[in-house]
Design a protein around this motif. Structure first.
Motif, short mmCIF file in Angstrom:
data_model
loop_
_atom_site.label_atom_id
_atom_site.label_comp_id
_atom_site.label_asym_id
_atom_site.label_seq_id
_atom_site.Cartn_x
_atom_site.Cartn_y
_atom_site.Cartn_z
N ARG A 1 -11.37 -4.52 -3.70
CA ARG A 1 -11.64 -3.38 -2.83
C ARG A 1 -10.38 -2.53 -2.73
O ARG A 1 -9.26 -3.03 -2.94
CB ARG A 1 -12.13 -3.81 -1.45
CG ARG A 1 -11.13 -4.66 -0.67
CD ARG A 1 -10.29 -3.85 0.28
NE ARG A 1 -9.57 -4.67 1.24
CZ ARG A 1 -8.35 -4.43 1.66
NH1 ARG A 1 -7.66 -3.42 1.18
NH2 ARG A 1 -7.77 -5.21 2.55
N THR A 2 -10.56 -1.27 -2.40
CA THR A 2 -9.43 -0.36 -2.20
C THR A 2 -9.76 0.60 -1.07
O THR A 2 -10.80 1.28 -1.12
CB THR A 2 -9.12 0.44 -3.49
OG1 THR A 2 -8.92 -0.46 -4.57
CG2 THR A 2 -7.89 1.28 -3.31
N VAL A 3 -8.91 0.66 -0.08
CA VAL A 3 -9.15 1.52 1.07
C VAL A 3 -8.90 2.97 0.68
O VAL A 3 -7.90 3.28 0.04
CB VAL A 3 -8.24 1.13 2.25
CG1 VAL A 3 -8.52 2.00 3.47
CG2 VAL A 3 -8.44 -0.35 2.60
N ILE B 1 -11.46 0.30 6.79
CA ILE B 1 -12.03 -0.45 5.66
C ILE B 1 -13.55 -0.42 5.67
O ILE B 1 -14.18 -0.85 4.70
CB ILE B 1 -11.54 -1.91 5.64
CG1 ILE B 1 -12.07 -2.70 6.85
CG2 ILE B 1 -10.04 -1.99 5.51
CD1 ILE B 1 -11.86 -4.18 6.73
N GLN C 1 -14.54 1.40 2.72
CA GLN C 1 -13.88 1.05 1.46
C GLN C 1 -14.89 0.73 0.36
O GLN C 1 -15.89 0.06 0.59
CB GLN C 1 -12.96 -0.16 1.66
CG GLN C 1 -13.69 -1.46 1.93
CD GLN C 1 -12.75 -2.63 2.12
OE1 GLN C 1 -11.55 -2.48 2.12
NE2 GLN C 1 -13.31 -3.81 2.28
N HIS D 1 -7.24 -4.69 -4.36
CA HIS D 1 -7.02 -5.85 -3.49
C HIS D 1 -8.08 -6.90 -3.83
O HIS D 1 -9.28 -6.61 -3.87
CB HIS D 1 -7.14 -5.42 -2.03
CG HIS D 1 -7.13 -6.55 -1.07
ND1 HIS D 1 -5.97 -7.03 -0.49
CD2 HIS D 1 -8.14 -7.31 -0.57
CE1 HIS D 1 -6.28 -8.03 0.33
NE2 HIS D 1 -7.58 -8.22 0.30
N THR E 1 -15.98 -1.25 -3.14
CA THR E 1 -15.66 -2.50 -3.81
C THR E 1 -16.01 -2.35 -5.29
O THR E 1 -16.87 -1.54 -5.67
CB THR E 1 -16.43 -3.69 -3.21
OG1 THR E 1 -17.84 -3.43 -3.29
CG2 THR E 1 -16.03 -3.89 -1.74
N GLU F 1 -3.95 0.65 -3.23
CA GLU F 1 -3.23 -0.62 -3.23
C GLU F 1 -2.05 -0.55 -4.18
O GLU F 1 -2.10 0.14 -5.21
CB GLU F 1 -4.17 -1.76 -3.66
CG GLU F 1 -5.47 -1.82 -2.89
CD GLU F 1 -5.28 -2.24 -1.44
OE1 GLU F 1 -4.29 -2.92 -1.15
OE2 GLU F 1 -6.13 -1.87 -0.61
N VAL G 1 -9.98 -7.98 7.53
CA VAL G 1 -9.45 -6.98 6.61
C VAL G 1 -9.20 -7.57 5.23
O VAL G 1 -9.49 -6.95 4.21
CB VAL G 1 -8.14 -6.39 7.20
CG1 VAL G 1 -7.37 -5.62 6.12
CG2 VAL G 1 -8.44 -5.48 8.38
N MET H 1 -7.08 -0.13 11.08
CA MET H 1 -7.45 -0.53 9.72
C MET H 1 -8.85 -1.13 9.65
O MET H 1 -9.55 -0.95 8.65
CB MET H 1 -6.42 -1.50 9.16
CG MET H 1 -6.53 -1.67 7.66
SD MET H 1 -5.16 -2.60 6.96
CE MET H 1 -5.56 -2.55 5.23
N THR I 1 0.84 -1.18 0.00
CA THR I 1 0.00 0.00 0.00
C THR I 1 0.89 1.24 0.00
O THR I 1 2.12 1.13 -0.08
CB THR I 1 -0.96 0.00 1.21
OG1 THR I 1 -1.88 1.10 1.07
CG2 THR I 1 -0.22 0.12 2.53
#
Length: 261
Positions: A151-153, A167, A170, A213, A172, A71, A259, A163, A64
């Motif tokens: 997914r991407t935070v 998330i 986050q 991710h 998707t 990501e 996570v 974390m 990250t």
């Protein structure tokens, strides 16, 4: 100088030069890691290792970016940032990471598939060949995918949330019927907290326009390449965030599983 020693010296130098040249083009298969997964879980979202420095330790990897801003995918000696809107862009050399895993990808196994294969099926192929789960494994899947769920935070700001809380916001994404690459690692169970025990994978499209991710996928057809790795080098941070973080909370394994999935 005794002439009789000249050939010996010349031969020795040739062997030394040959070995150095071999090492240059065939770097040792080592996993290099900056920081710990448990640090990331605890909210240590800033590091000092740049993308340029990461590429000295590998041409392939994931992780990250500082502030948890997307990501990371490293592929063919190029690093991409997968953003919270599902897009992808090249990461500049000076950009930094709080957590990344890199290696010089040297697969020893190759499998081609002309039929649909789910994520667990592909993992089972690797598990059957790499019989021991006590070693690391680096893997790459290139092909046409029926679907990839990612997914991407989103980027975080101080004061940082742990974390598991980060998330919760986050986004998707569903990538349908397109070609791309999944890169990842299978890490031993005993490394939970140091890394992510089991499979950890990131996806990027062939046109390098999107990814994230990996949560799930189905391969339509393509190629799986992989190989085991027996050495791990960890570069631990020394900044206050890391030094004062709780790196072994009681619920660590539960949080990592939450996570990652």
């Amino acid at each position: 100088m005794n002439p009789s020693f000249a050939p010996h010296c010349s031969c020795t130098q040739e062997v030394t030069d040959s070995f150095a040249n071999y090492k240059k083009w065939h770097p040792e298969c080592i996993i290099y890691q900056t920081s710990l997964m448990s640090a990331l879980i605890s909210g240590v979202y800033e590091g000092h290792i740049t993308m340029a420095e990461l590429l000295k330790h590998g041409d392939f990897g994931l992780g990250t970016f500082n502030n948890l801003d997307g990501e990371l995918v490293a592929l063919n000696s190029k690093i991409y940032q997968l953003r919270a809107d599902g897009s992808a862009q090249s990461a500049p050399p000076e950009q930094k990471t709080p957590f990344a895993v890199m290696t010089f990808f040297q697969p020893t196994e190759k499998r081609s598939f002309t039929h649909k294969m789910g994520r667990s099926q592909l993992h089972n192929v690797i598990n059957d060949v790499a019989e021991s789960d006590n070693l690391f494994c680096a893997l790459r899947i290139d092909g046409m995918f029926n679907h990839v769920e990612t997914r991407t935070v989103p980027c975080q700001k101080r004061p940082y949330k742990p974390m598991l809380e980060a998330i919760a916001e986050q986004p998707t994404f569903e990538f349908e019927r397109l070609s791309g690459t999944i890169i990842g690692f299978r890490s031993p169970k005993y490394t939970q907290g140091i890394n992510v025990a089991g499979y950890h994978e990131h996806f990027i499209t062939d046109d390098r326009s999107g990814g994230g991710h990996v949560l799930d996928y189905q391969l339509e057809n393509g190629m799986l390449t992989f190989g085991t790795v027996t050495k791990l080098v960890i570069d631990l941070p020394q900044d206050p965030d890391f030094l004062h973080a709780d790196l072994s909370p009681l619920n660590l394994s539960h949080v990592i599983r939450a996570v990652e999935s």
